[in-house]
Design an enzyme around this catalytic site. Structure first.
Site, PDB file in Angstrom:
ATOM      1  N   ASP A  53       0.830  -1.078  -0.124  1.00  0.00           N
ATOM      2  CA  ASP A  53       0.041  -0.061  -0.006  1.00  0.00           C
ATOM      3  C   ASP A  53       0.723   1.270   0.019  1.00  0.00           C
ATOM      4  O   ASP A  53       2.099   1.441   0.315  1.00  0.00           O
ATOM      5  CB  ASP A  53      -0.799   0.067   1.325  1.00  0.00           C
ATOM      6  CG  ASP A  53      -1.872  -0.992   1.422  1.00  0.00           C
ATOM      7  OD1 ASP A  53      -1.911  -1.933   0.371  1.00  0.00           O
ATOM      8  OD2 ASP A  53      -2.811  -0.977   2.218  1.00  0.00           O
ATOM      9  N   HIS A 195       3.926  -2.251   3.012  1.00  0.00           N
ATOM     10  CA  HIS A 195       4.047  -0.818   2.496  1.00  0.00           C
ATOM     11  C   HIS A 195       5.251  -0.500   1.508  1.00  0.00           C
ATOM     12  O   HIS A 195       6.277  -0.510   2.026  1.00  0.00           O
ATOM     13  CB  HIS A 195       3.932   0.300   3.446  1.00  0.00           C
ATOM     14  CG  HIS A 195       2.594   0.091   4.249  1.00  0.00           C
ATOM     15  ND1 HIS A 195       2.479  -0.750   5.247  1.00  0.00           N
ATOM     16  CD2 HIS A 195       1.164   0.845   4.174  1.00  0.00           C
ATOM     17  CE1 HIS A 195       1.192  -0.610   5.653  1.00  0.00           C
ATOM     18  NE2 HIS A 195       0.392   0.480   4.969  1.00  0.00           N
TER      19      HIS A 195
HETATM   20 NI    NI Z   1      -2.425   3.082   3.578  1.00  0.00          NI
END
Ligand code: NI
Length: 245
Positions: A53, A195
């Site tokens: 993400d 991430h």
């Molecule tokens: Ni996020």
């Protein structure tokens, strides 16, 4: 008379040999060669979906793409709309390498408690920007923080992908801890949340791939994970994993 006894002797030897031959232990069935006409059922591979993400971020995402390419691994990227401009080449590279791409809002905002109009203000420009680069395609949605409400389910226009393993890689950005968390928590069919905006997460993800490859796991996109388990992702439905039944 002596000759006759010898005949009985040899007959006895022959009977014993025949018995030993007939009662010999049977060989185990041969492993069937791959090119044989008769196939044995192969064990289902253990599958995982790595998801990233908050990107793209050139410094870290480019390194991750290179590492995944070297390992022949496909992942899924949930991108932030306002970070698309200037990173079009990275996004094209993702798609060309077989990675799946989804959206993660335009401004990285919580989608819960928003009006339909505000939800569309976050999703539609992100979708349009990605389709301008990649052509018309389905784009999965990962809502920031995993927050979902009924309005979002109705307005998403995408399947909603959450996760089943979260090493909280944003928290202390400790490579060894993240790797240990993931390796000790995964099971077949998990969706792993990371991430690609942190260099520690990139390092951890690649170490995880190496360790779990050795443990017999394969890494696939979210779509491939779901489809391989007979799940067709549907608009407005939530998916967290594809554990075997
Ligand atoms: Ni996020």
């Amino acid at each position: 008379m002596a000759a006759r006894h010898w005949n009985w002797f040899w007959l006895g030897v022959a009977v014993i040999c025949a018995a030993v031959f007939l009662l010999r232990p049977q060989e185990p069935p041969k492993v069937i060669q791959a090119d044989s006409a008769v196939k044995v059922a192969e064990p289902q591979p253990k599958l995982l979906a790595l998801t990233f993400d908050d990107g793209p971020r050139r410094a870290t995402t480019a390194k991750l793409l290179e590492g995944l390419e070297q390992r022949g691994v496909q992942a899924t990227f949930f991108l932030i709309g306002k970070q698309i401009e200037g990173n079009e080449d990275l996004i094209r590279q993702m798609a060309d390498s077989g990675h799946q791409i989804g959206i993660h809002t335009f401004d990285h905002v919580e989608l819960r408690n928003l009006s339909p109009a505000d939800i569309h203000r976050q999703l539609d420009p992100t979708r349009e920007a990605l389709r301008a680069i990649l052509g018309d395609r389905e784009l999965l949605l990962r809502p920031p923080y995993g927050f979902v409400d009924d309005t979002l389910l109705q307005q998403a226009d995408s399947p909603i992908i959450l996760w089943s393993v979260d090493p909280e890689d944003w928290h202390d950005r400790n490579v060894q801890r993240e790797v240990a968390h993931i390796v000790s928590h995964v099971q077949d069919g998990d969706i792993i949340l990371m991430h690609d905006i942190f260099s520690e997460s990139v390092d951890a993800a690649l170490q995880v791939v190496d360790q779990l490859h050795q443990a017999g796991y394969a890494f696939v996109t979210v779509d491939d994970l779901l489809l391989s388990r007979g799940i067709t992702p549907e608009t407005g439905k939530i998916y967290r994993h594809a554990h075997p039944d």
